[in-house]
Design a protein around this motif. Structure first.
Motif, PDB file in Angstrom:
ATOM      1  N   GLN A 117       2.928  18.748  -6.512  1.00 25.26           N
ATOM      2  CA  GLN A 117       1.495  18.994  -6.650  1.00 25.26           C
ATOM      3  C   GLN A 117       0.680  18.395  -5.505  1.00 25.26           C
ATOM      4  OE1 GLN A 117       0.561  20.997  -8.822  1.00 25.26           O
ATOM      5  NE2 GLN A 117       2.099  20.941 -10.424  1.00 25.26           N
ATOM      6  N   VAL A 118       1.243  17.419  -4.834  1.00 30.24           N
ATOM      7  CA  VAL A 118       0.504  16.678  -3.806  1.00 30.24           C
ATOM      8  C   VAL A 118       0.643  17.387  -2.461  1.00 30.24           C
ATOM      9  CG1 VAL A 118       0.323  14.450  -2.646  1.00 30.24           C
ATOM     10  CG2 VAL A 118       0.889  14.539  -5.060  1.00 30.24           C
ATOM     11  N   HIS A 119      -0.451  17.443  -1.729  1.00 32.72           N
ATOM     12  CA  HIS A 119      -0.436  18.056  -0.402  1.00 32.72           C
ATOM     13  C   HIS A 119       0.442  17.233   0.533  1.00 32.72           C
ATOM     14  CE1 HIS A 119      -2.018  19.607   3.438  1.00 32.72           C
ATOM     15  NE2 HIS A 119      -2.282  20.687   2.723  1.00 32.72           N
ATOM     16  N   TRP A 120       1.107  17.912   1.472  1.00 34.23           N
ATOM     17  CA  TRP A 120       2.049  17.240   2.380  1.00 34.23           C
ATOM     18  C   TRP A 120       1.371  16.192   3.249  1.00 34.23           C
ATOM     19  CZ3 TRP A 120       1.212  17.343   7.565  1.00 34.23           C
ATOM     20  CH2 TRP A 120       0.358  18.331   8.046  1.00 34.23           C
ATOM     21  N   PHE A 121       0.076  16.326   3.485  1.00 32.44           N
ATOM     22  CA  PHE A 121      -0.636  15.404   4.363  1.00 32.44           C
ATOM     23  C   PHE A 121      -0.666  13.983   3.789  1.00 32.44           C
ATOM     24  CE2 PHE A 121      -4.389  13.589   6.470  1.00 32.44           C
ATOM     25  CZ  PHE A 121      -4.035  13.843   7.781  1.00 32.44           C
ATOM     26  N   LEU A 122      -0.588  13.845   2.470  1.00 34.79           N
ATOM     27  CA  LEU A 122      -0.624  12.523   1.856  1.00 34.79           C
ATOM     28  C   LEU A 122       0.649  11.731   2.126  1.00 34.79           C
ATOM     29  CD1 LEU A 122      -2.401  10.700   0.176  1.00 34.79           C
ATOM     30  CD2 LEU A 122      -1.445  11.708  -1.869  1.00 34.79           C
ATOM     31  N   TYR A 123       1.728  12.417   2.494  1.00 39.01           N
ATOM     32  CA  TYR A 123       2.970  11.721   2.810  1.00 39.01           C
ATOM     33  C   TYR A 123       2.904  11.020   4.176  1.00 39.01           C
ATOM     34  CZ  TYR A 123       5.109  14.232  -1.053  1.00 39.01           C
ATOM     35  OH  TYR A 123       5.403  14.718  -2.285  1.00 39.01           O
TER      36      TYR A 123
ATOM     37  N   GLY B 261       2.905  14.194  -9.365  1.00 41.37           N
ATOM     38  CA  GLY B 261       3.911  15.244  -9.280  1.00 41.37           C
ATOM     39  C   GLY B 261       4.223  15.507  -7.811  1.00 41.37           C
ATOM     40  N   TRP B 262       5.486  15.419  -7.464  1.00 41.37           N
ATOM     41  CA  TRP B 262       5.896  15.542  -6.065  1.00 41.37           C
ATOM     42  C   TRP B 262       5.533  16.905  -5.494  1.00 41.37           C
ATOM     43  CZ3 TRP B 262       7.175  11.213  -3.665  1.00 41.37           C
ATOM     44  CH2 TRP B 262       7.615  10.144  -4.427  1.00 41.37           C
TER      45      TRP B 262
ATOM     46  N   VAL C  19       0.838  -1.207   0.000  1.00 40.94           N
ATOM     47  CA  VAL C  19       0.000   0.000   0.000  1.00 40.94           C
ATOM     48  C   VAL C  19       0.872   1.256   0.000  1.00 40.94           C
ATOM     49  CG1 VAL C  19      -1.725   1.297   1.304  1.00 40.94           C
ATOM     50  CG2 VAL C  19      -1.947  -1.168   1.075  1.00 40.94           C
ATOM     51  N   ALA C  20       1.976   1.231   0.736  1.00 39.04           N
ATOM     52  CA  ALA C  20       2.882   2.377   0.750  1.00 39.04           C
ATOM     53  C   ALA C  20       3.476   2.620  -0.632  1.00 39.04           C
ATOM     54  CB  ALA C  20       3.997   2.161   1.772  1.00 39.04           C
ATOM     55  N   VAL C  21       3.876   1.560  -1.317  1.00 28.73           N
ATOM     56  CA  VAL C  21       4.421   1.709  -2.669  1.00 28.73           C
ATOM     57  C   VAL C  21       3.370   2.278  -3.614  1.00 28.73           C
ATOM     58  CG1 VAL C  21       5.228   0.384  -4.672  1.00 28.73           C
ATOM     59  CG2 VAL C  21       6.205  -0.046  -2.426  1.00 28.73           C
ATOM     60  N   LEU C  22       2.128   1.817  -3.506  1.00 27.19           N
ATOM     61  CA  LEU C  22       1.063   2.350  -4.351  1.00 27.19           C
ATOM     62  C   LEU C  22       0.799   3.821  -4.062  1.00 27.19           C
ATOM     63  CD1 LEU C  22      -1.436  -0.647  -4.342  1.00 27.19           C
ATOM     64  CD2 LEU C  22      -0.005   0.138  -6.228  1.00 27.19           C
ATOM     65  N   LEU C  23       0.825   4.217  -2.792  1.00 27.17           N
ATOM     66  CA  LEU C  23       0.649   5.628  -2.449  1.00 27.17           C
ATOM     67  C   LEU C  23       1.778   6.489  -3.010  1.00 27.17           C
ATOM     68  CD1 LEU C  23      -0.644   5.615   1.226  1.00 27.17           C
ATOM     69  CD2 LEU C  23      -1.744   6.650  -0.724  1.00 27.17           C
ATOM     70  N   PHE C  24       3.020   6.025  -2.838  1.00 20.76           N
ATOM     71  CA  PHE C  24       4.151   6.782  -3.365  1.00 20.76           C
ATOM     72  C   PHE C  24       4.135   6.813  -4.891  1.00 20.76           C
ATOM     73  CE2 PHE C  24       6.319   6.275   0.835  1.00 20.76           C
ATOM     74  CZ  PHE C  24       6.461   7.630   1.076  1.00 20.76           C
ATOM     75  N   ALA C  25       3.653   5.748  -5.542  1.00 21.93           N
ATOM     76  CA  ALA C  25       3.530   5.758  -7.003  1.00 21.93           C
ATOM     77  C   ALA C  25       2.497   6.796  -7.436  1.00 21.93           C
ATOM     78  CB  ALA C  25       3.138   4.372  -7.508  1.00 21.93           C
TER      79      ALA C  25
END
Length: 59
Positions: free
Chosen positions: A26-32, A23-24, A11-17
């Motif tokens: 473009q994504v809100h910091w909360f998703l990290y 776009g690194w 699941v972590a790999v899918l989220l990071f993909a």
């Protein structure tokens, strides 16, 4: 490695993909946060979310 730890890493790999494809910048910091917590859970076997919910009384 247990199936639960492998699930956390998958699941972590899918989220990071998804973050990478979006776009690194473009994504809100909360998703990290969940992605990082899942990597931690996969590597150590200790899932912060499971610990929290068990302390709150869920089984």
């Amino acid at each position: 490695m247990s199936a639960q730890r492998m699930l956390f890493l998958t699941v972590a790999v899918l989220l990071f993909a998804g973050i990478g494809l979006s776009g690194w910048n473009q994504v809100h910091w909360f998703l990290y946060l969940p992605a990082g917590m899942l990597v931690f859970a996969g590597l150590t076997g200790l899932c912060p979310g499971l610990v929290l919910y068990r302390k709150l009384g869920f089984k």
